[in-house]
Motif scaffolding. Structure first.
Motif, PDB file in Angstrom:
ATOM      1  N   LEU A 206     105.070  45.852  21.305  1.00 16.48           N
ATOM      2  CA  LEU A 206     103.751  45.237  21.486  1.00 16.48           C
ATOM      3  C   LEU A 206     103.822  43.828  22.079  1.00 16.48           C
ATOM      4  CD1 LEU A 206     101.717  46.414  18.365  1.00 16.48           C
ATOM      5  CD2 LEU A 206     101.560  47.203  20.725  1.00 16.48           C
TER       6      LEU A 206
ATOM      7  N   LEU B 223      96.634  53.130  23.629  1.00  6.79           N
ATOM      8  CA  LEU B 223      97.974  52.701  23.233  1.00  6.79           C
ATOM      9  C   LEU B 223      98.715  53.802  22.483  1.00  6.79           C
ATOM     10  CD1 LEU B 223     100.029  50.423  23.181  1.00  6.79           C
ATOM     11  CD2 LEU B 223      98.954  49.577  21.085  1.00  6.79           C
TER      12      LEU B 223
ATOM     13  N   PHE C  45      99.118  51.368  30.279  1.00  3.79           N
ATOM     14  CA  PHE C  45     100.018  51.069  29.170  1.00  3.79           C
ATOM     15  C   PHE C  45     101.344  51.810  29.312  1.00  3.79           C
ATOM     16  CE2 PHE C  45      96.204  50.197  26.169  1.00  3.79           C
ATOM     17  CZ  PHE C  45      95.984  49.012  26.837  1.00  3.79           C
TER      18      PHE C  45
ATOM     19  N   ILE D  41      98.405  44.595  28.270  1.00  3.86           N
ATOM     20  CA  ILE D  41      97.200  44.782  27.460  1.00  3.86           C
ATOM     21  C   ILE D  41      96.134  43.769  27.837  1.00  3.86           C
ATOM     22  CG2 ILE D  41      96.286  44.707  25.104  1.00  3.86           C
ATOM     23  CD1 ILE D  41      98.965  45.739  24.119  1.00  3.86           C
TER      24      ILE D  41
ATOM     25  N   LEU E 236     104.521  44.233  25.675  1.00  3.30           N
ATOM     26  CA  LEU E 236     103.407  44.902  26.355  1.00  3.30           C
ATOM     27  C   LEU E 236     102.166  44.020  26.403  1.00  3.30           C
ATOM     28  CD1 LEU E 236     102.940  47.721  27.633  1.00  3.30           C
ATOM     29  CD2 LEU E 236     101.911  48.428  25.462  1.00  3.30           C
TER      30      LEU E 236
ATOM     31  N   LEU F 101     105.071  50.300  29.275  1.00  2.00           N
ATOM     32  CA  LEU F 101     106.110  50.746  28.342  1.00  2.00           C
ATOM     33  C   LEU F 101     107.390  51.131  29.074  1.00  2.00           C
ATOM     34  CD1 LEU F 101     104.007  52.921  25.858  1.00  2.00           C
ATOM     35  CD2 LEU F 101     105.092  50.718  25.386  1.00  2.00           C
TER      36      LEU F 101
ATOM     37  N   GLY G 146      91.231  50.698  23.447  1.00  2.00           N
ATOM     38  CA  GLY G 146      92.539  50.061  23.300  1.00  2.00           C
ATOM     39  C   GLY G 146      93.482  50.808  22.370  1.00  2.00           C
TER      40      GLY G 146
ATOM     41  N   GLN H 134     107.968  49.056  17.240  1.00  2.00           N
ATOM     42  CA  GLN H 134     106.747  48.985  18.036  1.00  2.00           C
ATOM     43  C   GLN H 134     106.008  47.674  17.791  1.00  2.00           C
ATOM     44  OE1 GLN H 134     106.653  51.470  20.193  1.00  2.00           O
ATOM     45  NE2 GLN H 134     108.413  52.273  19.072  1.00  2.00           N
TER      46      GLN H 134
ATOM     47  N   THR I 216      95.492  54.395  29.489  1.00  2.12           N
ATOM     48  CA  THR I 216      96.720  55.075  29.063  1.00  2.12           C
ATOM     49  C   THR I 216      97.805  54.976  30.130  1.00  2.12           C
ATOM     50  OG1 THR I 216      95.413  56.620  27.726  1.00  2.12           O
ATOM     51  CG2 THR I 216      97.668  57.266  28.280  1.00  2.12           C
TER      52      THR I 216
END
Length: 347
Positions: free
Chosen positions: A252, A133, A221, A259, A255, A225, A129, A247, A218
């Protein structure tokens, strides 16, 4: 005066009020268009609904048949054979009831395998994770060779598990490339039996899993993003927020659904892990090196032991554990993520 009285009576009668003499006055019906009647559906309108239904059946039918044939039917069949002591040949006639499940739930080897699966699931979240990220945040910024770096990070995920398992097993064996490199650079004290030492074998597996699957996290994520509007970060920067504050408080939270989806997929994959462990360690080494999983336990004690009924019962237990995780995710996380979208859509 009489004319005025007649005029007032006429007006009162038209309005539906009694006249001065006390006589009853008939109220006129209210004026306006007549009420609309619901048109009777014709045969053509009644049959018009079959078109979308037929189209839906044609589109969904093949996928539904494949799902039932290759998912639902095997699960039901495994549940059926789980109640028998069946060797895989001929009809299953030796009914044992819940005895297979009692043996599974009381077997220390299964407890150990389940513990390894839980450990792998937790450590996959902890290791993959944050690394994924960080890589996603780095690759989300403009930089040279950005596309090439993305491809290189994603390449391990698309490589076959057989190739990955054989390659890592050759490098990590006692006389492999890693120990040879450590000896040549003067770090011979760090050499170890990376695959057979029970104290470090599970961590070796975690390194391999992280290298293999971090590319998927990756890219997932990174896609999340790129769906976040840049205007939010720019507005926060104008208000004086630092990069890390942006962020933490903007990126976060937005996102979060991505996640959580990755975490769910990672947990399910960890509970069903089989190929890498079986290719690198095999049946007997996995149990002695401390890297056995529920899937390797199922194959070792089911198919390889000639007890397909017991192996089917193990498969049912694995299915129920994965189903419980999926239901918990849907109850507490998926419904929370989709509630805002549904509310927003109605608004």
């Amino acid at each position: 005066m009489a004319s005025l009285r007649d005029t007032s009576q006429t007006t009162a009668n038209a309005a539906g009020t009694p006249d001065v003499d006390g006589g009853s006055v008939q109220t006129l019906p209210p004026s306006g268009p007549p009420p609309l009647r619901r048109p009777t559906a014709s045969r053509r309108s009644r049959g018009a609904g079959w078109g979308p239904r037929l189209e839906l059946a044609v589109l969904i039918g093949p996928a539904l048949l494949v799902f039932v044939a290759f998912v639902i039917f095997p699960v039901v069949l495994a549940a059926y054979y789980g109640f028998f002591s069946w060797s895989g040949y001929g009809p299953a006639v030796d009914f044992v009831g819940l005895n297979n499940y009692v043996v599974i739930l009381t077997d220390p080897d299964f407890h150990e395998a389940l513990g390894h699966n839980v450990f792998i699931a937790i450590m996959s979240l902890v290791l993959q994770g944050p690394l994924a990220l960080g890589l996603a945040l780095l690759l989300n910024r403009k930089m040279r060779f950005q596309s090439a770096i993305r491809i290189l990070i994603f390449v391990p995920y698309v490589i076959s598990e057989v190739v990955v398992g054989i390659g890592w097993s050759l490098m990590l064996q006692s006389n492999g490339a890693l120990n040879g490199l450590l000896e040549k650079v003067g770090l011979g004290a760090l050499t170890a039996d990376w695959l057979s030492d029970p104290a470090i074998a599970i961590w070796t597996l975690m390194v391999i899993i992280t290298w293999k699957y971090i590319g998927f996290a990756t890219i997932l994520f990174l896609a999340g993003l790129q769906g976040i509007p840049d205007e939010l970060s720019e507005a926060a920067a104008i208000d004086g927020a630092s990069y890390w504050q942006i962020q933490r408080h903007i990126v976060l939270p937005l996102l979060g659904p991505t996640i959580r989806i990755w975490a769910f997929l990672s947990i399910i994959g960890s509970l069903q892990l089989f190929d890498l462990v079986w290719i690198i360690w095999g049946q007997y080494v996995a149990s002695t090196a401390g890297t056995s999983t529920m899937a390797t336990y199922m194959v070792a004690n089911g198919r390889n032991a000639g007890s397909y009924g017991y192996g089917s019962a193990v498969a049912v237990v694995m299915f129920l554990i994965s189903l419980a995780v999926a239901l918990l995710y849907q109850r507490f996380l998926l419904r929370r993520d989709t509630a805002g979208a549904i509310t927003g859509g109605k608004a």
